[in-house]
Structure formats: C-alpha cells, structure tokens
Design an enzyme around this catalytic site. Sequence first.
Site, PDB file in Angstrom:
ATOM      1  N   ASP A  92      41.796  -8.157  40.098  1.00  9.63           N
ATOM      2  CA  ASP A  92      41.873  -9.520  40.648  1.00  9.63           C
ATOM      3  C   ASP A  92      40.950 -10.436  39.862  1.00  9.63           C
ATOM      4  OD1 ASP A  92      43.324  -8.388  42.676  1.00  9.63           O
ATOM      5  OD2 ASP A  92      41.662  -8.363  44.099  1.00  9.63           O
ATOM      6  N   LYS A 102      45.144 -13.534  42.752  1.00 16.13           N
ATOM      7  CA  LYS A 102      44.424 -13.677  44.023  1.00 16.13           C
ATOM      8  C   LYS A 102      43.213 -14.591  43.886  1.00 16.13           C
ATOM      9  CE  LYS A 102      46.025 -10.043  46.820  1.00 16.13           C
ATOM     10  NZ  LYS A 102      46.645  -9.232  45.814  1.00 16.13           N
ATOM     11  N   MET A 162      35.615 -16.592  52.305  1.00 12.14           N
ATOM     12  CA  MET A 162      36.732 -17.533  52.072  1.00 12.14           C
ATOM     13  C   MET A 162      36.635 -18.744  53.003  1.00 12.14           C
ATOM     14  SD  MET A 162      39.712 -14.665  51.722  1.00 12.14           S
ATOM     15  CE  MET A 162      39.008 -13.599  52.957  1.00 12.14           C
TER      16      MET A 162
HETATM   17  C1  LIG Z   1      39.320 -12.013  49.294  1.00 11.17           C
HETATM   18  S1  LIG Z   1      37.663 -11.994  49.778  1.00 11.17           S
HETATM   19  C2  LIG Z   1      37.165 -10.485  49.050  1.00 11.17           C
HETATM   20  C3  LIG Z   1      35.931  -9.930  49.657  1.00 11.17           C
HETATM   21  C4  LIG Z   1      35.499  -8.647  48.979  1.00 11.17           C
HETATM   22  N1  LIG Z   1      36.427  -7.593  49.229  1.00 11.17           N
HETATM   23  C5  LIG Z   1      34.091  -8.218  49.405  1.00 11.17           C
HETATM   24  O1  LIG Z   1      33.931  -7.166  50.027  1.00 11.17           O
HETATM   25  O2  LIG Z   1      33.158  -8.936  49.068  1.00 11.17           O
HETATM   26  C6  LIG Z   1      36.998 -13.196  48.714  1.00 11.17           C
HETATM   27  C7  LIG Z   1      35.771 -13.889  49.282  1.00 11.17           C
HETATM   28  O3  LIG Z   1      34.640 -13.042  49.204  1.00 11.17           O
HETATM   29  C8  LIG Z   1      33.483 -13.818  49.000  1.00 11.17           C
HETATM   30  N2  LIG Z   1      32.883 -13.415  47.732  1.00 11.17           N
HETATM   31  C9  LIG Z   1      33.296 -12.461  46.905  1.00 11.17           C
HETATM   32  N3  LIG Z   1      32.471 -12.336  45.837  1.00 11.17           N
HETATM   33  C10 LIG Z   1      31.506 -13.259  46.017  1.00 11.17           C
HETATM   34  C11 LIG Z   1      30.365 -13.628  45.265  1.00 11.17           C
HETATM   35  N4  LIG Z   1      30.046 -13.035  44.127  1.00 11.17           N
HETATM   36  N5  LIG Z   1      29.590 -14.627  45.754  1.00 11.17           N
HETATM   37  C12 LIG Z   1      29.893 -15.238  46.907  1.00 11.17           C
HETATM   38  N6  LIG Z   1      30.963 -14.929  47.661  1.00 11.17           N
HETATM   39  C13 LIG Z   1      31.759 -13.944  47.219  1.00 11.17           C
HETATM   40  C14 LIG Z   1      33.911 -15.263  48.958  1.00 11.17           C
HETATM   41  O4  LIG Z   1      33.811 -15.785  50.243  1.00 11.17           O
HETATM   42  C15 LIG Z   1      35.350 -15.133  48.544  1.00 11.17           C
HETATM   43  O5  LIG Z   1      36.124 -16.255  48.931  1.00 11.17           O
END
Ligand SMILES: C[S@@+](CC[C@H](N)C(=O)[O-])C[C@H]1O[C@@H](n2cnc3c(N)ncnc32)[C@H](O)[C@@H]1O
Length: 475
Positions: free
Chosen positions: A249, A271, A384
């Site tokens: 992704d 995504k 998100m």
């Molecule tokens: C589809 S979700 C995936 C979450 C992922 N599976 C996890 O466990 O972190 C995507 C969201 O995770 C958060 N996210 C993922 N990586 C991030 C990062 N490096 N810094 C801040 N937020 C993050 C944000 O809110 C983003 O919109």
Amino acid sequence: MFVQYLPIFTKLDDKPVLVVGGGDVALRKCQAFLKARANVTVVAPEFCTELVELADQGRLTLINEYFDTHHVLGMMLIIAATDNEAVNKAVFDAANAQNIFVNVVDDQPKCGFIFPSIVDRDPITIAISSAGTAPVLARRIREKLETLIPHHTGKLAKLAGEFREQVKARFNTFSDRRQFWERVFDSSVVSKVQVGDEQGAQQQLNDMLTQPSAPEGEVYVVGAGPGDPELLTIKALQLMQQADVVVYDYLVSDEIMELVRRDADLVCVGKKAGHHSVKQEDTNQMLVNYAKQGKKVCRIKGGDPFIYGRGGEEVQVLAKHGVKYQIVPGITAAAGCSAYSGIPLTHRDHAQAIQFVTGHCKKDGQELDWRGLAQSNQTLAVYMGVIKSPHIQAKLLEHGRAPETPIAIVENGTRQSQRVVRGTLGELATKIEQHNIQSPALLIIGEVAALHEELAWFGQTEQVSSFAQPITQVA
Ligand SMILES: C[S@@+](CC[C@H](N)C(=O)[O-])C[C@H]1O[C@@H](n2cnc3c(N)ncnc32)[C@H](O)[C@@H]1O
C-alpha cells in the site's frame, strides 16, 4: 547516485602484487594478500623479521632496494606502506602512470582501492567500508554483524556449493532453483549443519532434490509499522526478503520498500483516502492467484495488518481458498506515534483506558458510540480522522467532552518528517486546517496529549535518537 568505491571481490590467485615498505604495516598487508594466494613482492631497504621469515618459507619475494618506478611494472595492485611521505607519493604517482590500482596506507585521497572491514564466514565474506570517512563506525557495524551471522553459515554455503550443479540440472529456471534453495535454507538442513551433522544435512538435501515436489505458494500478511524501518520486526524483514511478489500500500514507507527483495515483483494496490487504485476484492483475489501459482507473496501493510488494515478480510479469503498464510504483527500507528511524540496512551493520573477509533466508517450513517467516546479519563487514538475532524470534534463536544481537552495531531509519525501539532479539542479542526495536516496523521484526544510538552524532549534524546532530524514541535 554515485558511490566513492565500487564494492567488488577480486580473485588474486598467483597475481603479482607489490608492497612498498618493510615494517609492521607492510607485514599486515602482505598477510592479507597471502590469504588471497597473491604473488607478493616487497620492496624496502630493510625488513622486519616476520617478513624475512615469510620470504624464507617461499611465500613472498623480498627486494632489498629503495623504491624505483620500475618496481611497479606488471603489478595488479600496489600498496605504499612506508612512513616516508615522499616515497609514498612516488609510489602513488608511478602506479597511476601505469593505471595500476594503488593504496597509500592512511592517506585516503591516495587510495584507488581500500581494504574493507571483513566478516569472514568463508566462503561467505561480508565487506564493510565507510570509504575512509568513519573507520570506527565501520568496525562497530562489523562487530554487530559478527554476532548476527552464525558461524555455521560458511559450512552451509560450502554444502550448497557442492550441490549447485545437481540443482542446476534438476531445475531449469532460475525461479525454480531459487525456490528450491529457499526451501533448503528454511529446512532442518540448517540445524543439522549447525550441530555438526554434515552427513545428515547432505542426506536431507539429497532427498529434497530427488523427491519431486511442486513449489507451494504462501502469503505472508506482514505489518510494516508506521514508517521508521527500524521498527520492523525481524520476522517481517525475513519474509520481505523471501517473497517472489510484494503487494503493498501507499502507507508503507519508501525506506521500508527499499528493504524488500531486490528481484521481487512489486505490485501497488494503492489505498489512500480517495485513491482506491485496486478494489479490495481484486486484491484478495490477486493474493489467492499468486499463491496458487506457487509464489511466495508478501502482502505488506502499514502499521499492523489487523488494526484498520483489512488484513482480516484478506486472511478470510485466503483461508476460504485453502492458501497457506502467516500473519506478522506490526507496530500500529497509535503505538508508534505515542512513543515518538512522548505521549503515553494511558497514564495512572490521566487515562485508564484507550480506544482505537476510525474516522472513516464503512457506510455513511454507521455512527460511532459518541457517548462512550466522550467519556473522560480515557484516550482516543483516531485513525483516518483528518478529513472528518470537524465532525469528530462536534460529536465529542456535543456528548460532553470538555473543549479544553488536550489533543495532539501526529503527522507522519515515526518518520523523519514527523510533525506534532498540539491544541485542545475545541481547536481540533482549525489546527488541522491551519497546519495543513496531510495523511497519514493520527489524532490523540485526551489529557495525556498535554504530556507531549513534558516528555517529547526526553523522548527525543533517549528513545528517538535514531532520528537524523529532531521532532518538529508545533504549538
Ligand atoms: C488504513 S489505516 C491503517 C492503520 C494501520 N494498519 C496501523 O495499524 O497503523 C491508515 C491510518 O493510520 C494512521 N497512520 C498510519 N501510519 C501513520 C503514521 N506514520 N503517522 C500517523 N498516522 C498514521 C493514519 O490515521 C492513517 O490515516
């Protein structure tokens, strides 16, 4: 991108090399050359005893003369190891005039080749160089590798070498051969070599070669963590490097994608909010199809695959189709952002519970339990949530959360570009707009967010020391 030195391994069997100098440094260089079975000539007005002994054993030739340009003729490599700068320069000039590689000891600008630090698991050799910039750092890296690479690695490589021709004859394509070797290195052949049962290892390798078995596909559903590659698990890294195909992704950071196997096929399934380049159903089917073709597929996802990662749906489909899989957890964004911004998600004085919430529901109208979420003494980690922040703010206030409740927005958490924006719940949406917050960003809502001011600096020096840049803190 250019490199200062191209790492190559040269075969010096019987090749003529010259060492100018007769002291200890020259001796060490001669020993390195002799280990590679080079034909060594040493030129110096006098020699240390060890060099004389080596000459007596017939292992090298001593020329008891002052250096002269004719000594370089016909040589492949030359070392200047005298303590006389003028002589070293004369050697350097004479070698360059003949286009011969030369190394002037301890004078990096005059080195056309260098001796790297070596981890020796013959026939496996790992060479580390800092191109003369930080030899102590290179040495420390070598020490780390020494502890990481088991001593039986060399024996395993020798055993593989003995079977190489048979494996070539048995499997026609490079891909089949690679898969065979992956199976071998995942099998108990390795532990047999490790305990010294070389005959057993040979027997087992032979059995694996003669018993025909079609390569079996498998899917690794791997959590890559929030972005800092050092937060990958060892297992994630191993599986990323075994895969034939990597399905990823946008959320997986570039630094992490750099670590996947070089010759794996890379498939991006998108995504990003508003950019669903491949439908989830198509991704699911793609994983099944690759596995049924006998491929090892690494389905790599940002954070943890089972936290807002749709990993559950993918694994359900794999299970339904009888595809073998492994699931590797990753550090979820809430944990990564929390640690790297100095905001504990729970704290005895401020928050006894933590709720992970998505700001992006499956269907419109599928509302969250706002009453429960607005309770005090708990932390909300909102994934998100950037686009829906005005809605989230309004709903929490409407259900009784105080407007002064501290909040933090962590953008690009754990990455070099991490930004932390602090404020209150009453300011949430405005702060996001004011600071032009971009995805990925995590919202942390609750009293703990205020601890950022107190703990971020501690975090920066103690926990986030691997960062090249300090965390950007925006009030
Ligand atoms: C589809 S979700 C995936 C979450 C992922 N599976 C996890 O466990 O972190 C995507 C969201 O995770 C958060 N996210 C993922 N990586 C991030 C990062 N490096 N810094 C801040 N937020 C993050 C944000 O809110 C983003 O919109």
